[in-house]
Design a protein around this motif. Sequence first.
Motif, PDB file in Angstrom:
ATOM      1  N   GLU A   1       0.937  -1.517  -0.162  1.00  9.54           N
ATOM      2  CA  GLU A   1       0.160   0.156   0.587  1.00  9.54           C
ATOM      3  C   GLU A   1       0.788   1.178   0.403  1.00  9.54           C
ATOM      4  O   GLU A   1       0.627   2.252  -0.895  1.00  9.54           O
TER       5      GLU A   1
ATOM      6  N   ILE B   1       2.266   7.510  -5.879  1.00 12.10           N
ATOM      7  CA  ILE B   1       0.638   8.078  -5.968  1.00 12.10           C
ATOM      8  C   ILE B   1       1.507   9.904  -5.876  1.00 12.10           C
ATOM      9  O   ILE B   1       1.503  10.996  -6.272  1.00 12.10           O
TER      10      ILE B   1
ATOM     11  N   VAL C   1       2.540   2.316  -4.022  1.00 13.04           N
ATOM     12  CA  VAL C   1       1.401   1.790  -4.700  1.00 13.04           C
ATOM     13  C   VAL C   1       1.399   3.595  -4.123  1.00 13.04           C
ATOM     14  O   VAL C   1       0.776   4.528  -4.639  1.00 13.04           O
ATOM     15  N   GLY C   2       0.739   3.906  -2.355  1.00 12.04           N
ATOM     16  CA  GLY C   2       0.948   4.819  -2.227  1.00 12.04           C
ATOM     17  C   GLY C   2       1.922   6.215  -2.889  1.00 12.04           C
ATOM     18  O   GLY C   2       1.852   7.361  -3.279  1.00 12.04           O
TER      19      GLY C   2
END
Lengths: 100, 492
Positions: free
Chosen positions: A72, A79, A75-76
Amino acid sequence: MLAADQYLMVGVVLFGIGVIGFLTRRNVVVLLMCIELMINGAGLAFVSFCRQTGSLEGQVFVLFAMVIASVEIAVGLSIVLLVFRNRATLDVDEMEVLKW
Amino acid sequence: MEITFPAVNIDSTVPQLIVALFAILALLVEVFSRSSRMVFATCLVGLHIALLRSLMQWGRGIPYESSLLAVDGYTTFFNVLFILIAMITLAISLSYVENTRVDGGKYYPLVLFATLGMMLLVSSMDLLMMFLSLELLSISMYMLVGSQRDKWVSTEAAIKYILTGAFASGFLLFGIALVYGATGTISFSKMESILGGLTGGVPPMLQIGIALMMVGLGFKIAMVPFHMWAPDVYEGAPTPITGLLSTGSKIAVVALILRLFSNPFIQVSSQWVGILWVLAVLSMTLGNVAALLQKNVKRMLAYSSIAHVGYLLVAFITLSTRGMEAILLYSAFYAVMGLAAFGCIASLTRAGGSTTAGEGERLKAEDYTSLGYTQPVQAAILSICLLSLAGIPLTAGFIGKLYLFGAAVNAGFVGLAVIAVLNSAVSLYYYLGLMLRMYALPGRFAPAEEPVGSLFGKLVLLVLGVTIIALGIYPTPLIGAVKGAVTALSAL
């Protein structure tokens, strides 16, 4: 030697700090860190329950939860990088193109 | 303390394995061929094989259950549904991806990974498997939402989605920890027998655990009051992904909640009726009223999808076989309607400029004025979808709502059914409003406009439109399938 209950309390406190931090802070990276705190609070709860119930499932669960947390965050952060490249800001209040 | 490895029956998990295999294969194809169309073809072939393999399991009465996964009629029904959803998503994505410069080589495999997450979620038989497959689904969706990298709204939607989604996962995980602490097991079947043997009330830790889990799952299905992320994310995401978000990922979590409350938590499910009653009313009302005020079509559909979760909850709180059948039936209908509606919007996107918000895509309601004369195919299909979402007779949506509200009346929730019907009436206003706008006579100075959309895309939309009407006229086979699936669920 601490009792399992006390570990559980630490887990609950960690989770609570994560929730409160998520709701009050505005920096995206800090928000991701707060989510990490919540997940690790849950992890601590798992391990202390493991002690209480004498089953192994909770410890296995923690390993998987750690993997999920890191995915997580990976990916976080990618972004977040995209956000920063576009807007040069990490403040969630400035992300308001999409609104009512 | 010793660990026993669960026996794995490879044969019954083949559809999931095929989807996983082809998702990885598609990534390899992307590396070696660099052609997004090749990746598309690989994914589509994989889904077709998985669909055939799932259909072979259809109706075979031997349920397989390990400690991790259950393969029964219920999962087979949803496997087929999710594979179809993925196929439709891919089909409506093809020209959209090429027109908006999304990196198709990563986009298509991610759709497959998300589908795998949905399939595993529905077959999960313990909390670990449930958490992992939910995260597989969510993380794939975070990336898909942000896949239009040169467009700010997509990035903003992705950051909002991952922050709220991960926050929700935190609640879910802590809820799981408490449930594990209260029962000492993570297996659904053991949990059911432990809870069944409870005397003297449910321990508070279990109550809190289930409540936290419901908060996490409520976020994922965008149920009021956990819906705040949905309109923003739905608006910013690439349009076919909005379709996938509002159908596939929502249906998967609803299916999981159904399993949770009919197997492990069946003892406590009646205590949730009151809360869910209020949440159902709030979801329906807030969703419909907000949709009424929206000028942006994607946002309007986002709020309407919140309202549709409310409709599903109406049947859910009956906790009856009939209610579950209605939910499965409506999920299948809603998948077709939702994907077709977002497919129409995606198909109206023009090639080229998409560097700023919304350019090249028809988002505002004004953009749809007199569309029936310039883009007849998309306008016609979109009208069918809107009629079906509103629940007009002769469309699938009507049959679905009839079953949902019928189940509520049957179980004695007459007041709730009345509120739901009133809400449906409110929703007519904005659905039909958009439709009337599309068929308003064009002004004299209306600019001439070439039809957009590829032939393939239009064919897919036509098939979906025909399916909506066909299911509205002759839903009997689907109703039979749904009955079989629910029987399998309650047999466990």
